[in-house]
Design a protein around this motif. Structure first.
Motif, PDB file in Angstrom:
ATOM      1  N   UNK A 297       0.798  -1.222   0.000  1.00 29.60           N
ATOM      2  CA  UNK A 297       0.000   0.000   0.000  1.00 29.60           C
ATOM      3  C   UNK A 297       0.829   1.269   0.000  1.00 29.60           C
ATOM      4  N   UNK A 298       0.158   2.406   0.222  1.00 27.68           N
ATOM      5  CA  UNK A 298       0.847   3.694   0.283  1.00 27.68           C
ATOM      6  C   UNK A 298       1.711   3.781   1.532  1.00 27.68           C
ATOM      7  N   UNK A 299       2.715   4.662   1.484  1.00 27.76           N
ATOM      8  CA  UNK A 299       3.655   4.792   2.590  1.00 27.76           C
ATOM      9  C   UNK A 299       3.169   5.788   3.629  1.00 27.76           C
ATOM     10  N   UNK A 300       3.559   5.558   4.881  1.00 24.20           N
ATOM     11  CA  UNK A 300       3.315   6.529   5.951  1.00 24.20           C
ATOM     12  C   UNK A 300       4.339   7.646   5.823  1.00 24.20           C
ATOM     13  N   UNK A 301       4.118   8.797   6.480  1.00 26.57           N
ATOM     14  CA  UNK A 301       5.121   9.868   6.434  1.00 26.57           C
ATOM     15  C   UNK A 301       6.501   9.389   6.894  1.00 26.57           C
TER      16      UNK A 301
END
Length: 442
Positions: A297-301
């Motif tokens: 999935x998308x990355x965290x900050x």
């Protein structure tokens, strides 16, 4: 095989026969004593051809043109051309090949030899066995003409087969090697004089030096090929960690070559961009990136901050190789944005290395045109819209304008396109950074 290629091959064959007949018509005389050594040299060329060495893949190297050219200088006659034709034919018959390939290979060598003999004699050249004095103009002209006809005839065949520009094909495929081969002007004369001055001992010396030259050149080519293959292996090792970017670096390399050529870079500069593009992500092999690369999935900050270290890690790895020092800045700064919002150094505008700006385009385009878990690959119109949207923000506006206004922009979406790389032997056998809005990337 295209009909145009077949017609061209037989056209070259007919031209070679006609050229041989013309040389005979100019001077039908024959001197058996002068013919002996050219015939022996044609046999040496045959031995050189059958012992050709692999450079890469199906690409082979050989130096049979040196004895052929020496034979021409020793006895510039139709009979020498016949010996060259027989030697080339023997080399072709020694291994299984399609008839049309054999025909072309023999015909283009014979045609090159005929043009070389005519040029040599027209400019006042005579047999070195009769007069061994240095006649620079006819000698150098004959060698250069032979090499030009030999390489250009192959470039025409490739151009016809692939629908590419013939001059571009010739320059890309043999321009660099041709400059090296021009040294044959001096080598050929030296070997010819060796025979004239020392007889058969000189010929033996010629053969020994030819063998040494062959193995030296082979070693250099194979070392360079091995280095390139090791770089490719390293890149593949890095990409195995990320199932969604398999082949990414090679596609970025291909896109970078297209863009670099479009903005008018020299071949040397294109090769520099190409190598930097291939290695731009090698730092991802570092263990800190492994769990992030495997995340679907998308990355965290926090994860994004870690990933933004990869240009630094890539540059650190590349800097370990002395031969690659010139591409370290290009690798380090390939995620810098034109407006200064990129990473790792926040460079702005032309502070960013030109190679990095090119790779930024190529890297982003590949991200947009590759399927990801959260979206499908974008098409040409959608990519064009994204590049225009981020022109002057993420992307160099001048490069953006040049790329989008070029008909070659469509080549990026052609998976069969090879980025303008051609090989003479394959005739018959071809950019995210910290902003409130998210720039165009994956």
């Amino acid at each position: 095989m295209k009909a145009s290629v077949i017609a061209y091959v037989y056209g070259v064959a007919a031209a070679s026969v006609a050229a041989l007949a013309f040389v005979y018509w100019l001077d039908p005389s024959f001197n058996s004593q002068l013919f002996v050594v050219p015939a022996a040299l044609a046999f040496v060329a045959f031995l050189g051809a059958i012992s050709k060495y692999r450079i890469q893949g199906s690409t082979f190297g050989e130096i049979s043109h040196i004895p052929y050219l020496t034979a021409v200088m020793l006895y510039p006659s139709w009979s020498t051309l016949c010996a060259i034709g027989v030697g080339a034919m023997m080399a072709e018959m020694s291994k299984a090949k399609p008839f049309i390939k054999r025909t072309f290979n023999v015909a283009q060598i014979l045609l090159a030899g005929c043009v070389a003999v005519f040029t040599y004699r027209a400019l006042g050249g005579v047999s070195l066995q009769v007069d061994s004095s240095w006649r620079f103009l006819p000698h150098s002209a004959a060698v250069i003409v032979f090499l030009t006809v030999n390489t250009y005839s192959v470039a025409v065949a490739i151009g016809l087969a692939e629908g590419t520009g013939i001059l571009k094909t010739w320059a890309k495929g043999s321009g660099k090697g041709f400059l090296v081969d021009v040294a044959a002007v001096f080598v050929v004369y030296a070997f010819g004089r060796a025979y004239v001055d020392w007889g058969y001992w000189g010929l033996a010396l010629f053969c020994a030096m030819l063998v040494m030259l062959r193995f030296t050149y082979q070693s250099m080519q194979q070392l360079e090929t091995t280095n390139e293959e090791l770089l490719d292996l390293f890149v593949h090792t890095v990409e195995y960690r990320d199932p969604y970017t398999s082949g990414h670096s090679h596609r970025v390399k291909r896109f970078s070559r297209i863009i670099a050529r479009e903005i008018g870079l020299t071949n040397r500069e294109i090769e520099k961009v190409s190598r930097a593009a291939l290695l731009h992500d090698v730092g991802k092999i570092h263990e800190i990136f492994a769990p992030i690369l495997m995340k679907p999935g998308r990355l965290t900050p926090e994860e994004r901050a870690i990933m933004e270290l990869h240009p630094i890690k890539s540059a650190e790895l590349v800097s370990k190789i002395s031969k690659l020092q010139d591409i370290v800045p290009a690798v380090r700064h390939h995620h810098e944005n034109w407006d200064g919002t990129g990473y790792p150094s926040g460079l702005k505008g032309k502070e960013i290395p030109l190679e990095s700006r090119i790779i930024m385009f190529a890297d982003t385009i590949d991200a947009m045109t590759t399927d990801r878990p959260y979206r499908k690959a974008l098409g040409e119109a959608e990519v064009r819209a994204e590049l225009l949207k981020w022109r002057g923000v993420q992307f160099d506006p001048q490069i953006c304008d040049a790329l989008l206004s070029s008909p070659n922009f469509a080549r990026i979406f052609d998976k069969a396109d090879n980025g303008g790389v051609y090989s003479l032997t394959h005739i018959f056998d071809s950019i995210r950074k910290k902003r409130q809005r998210t720039p165009a990337v994956a």
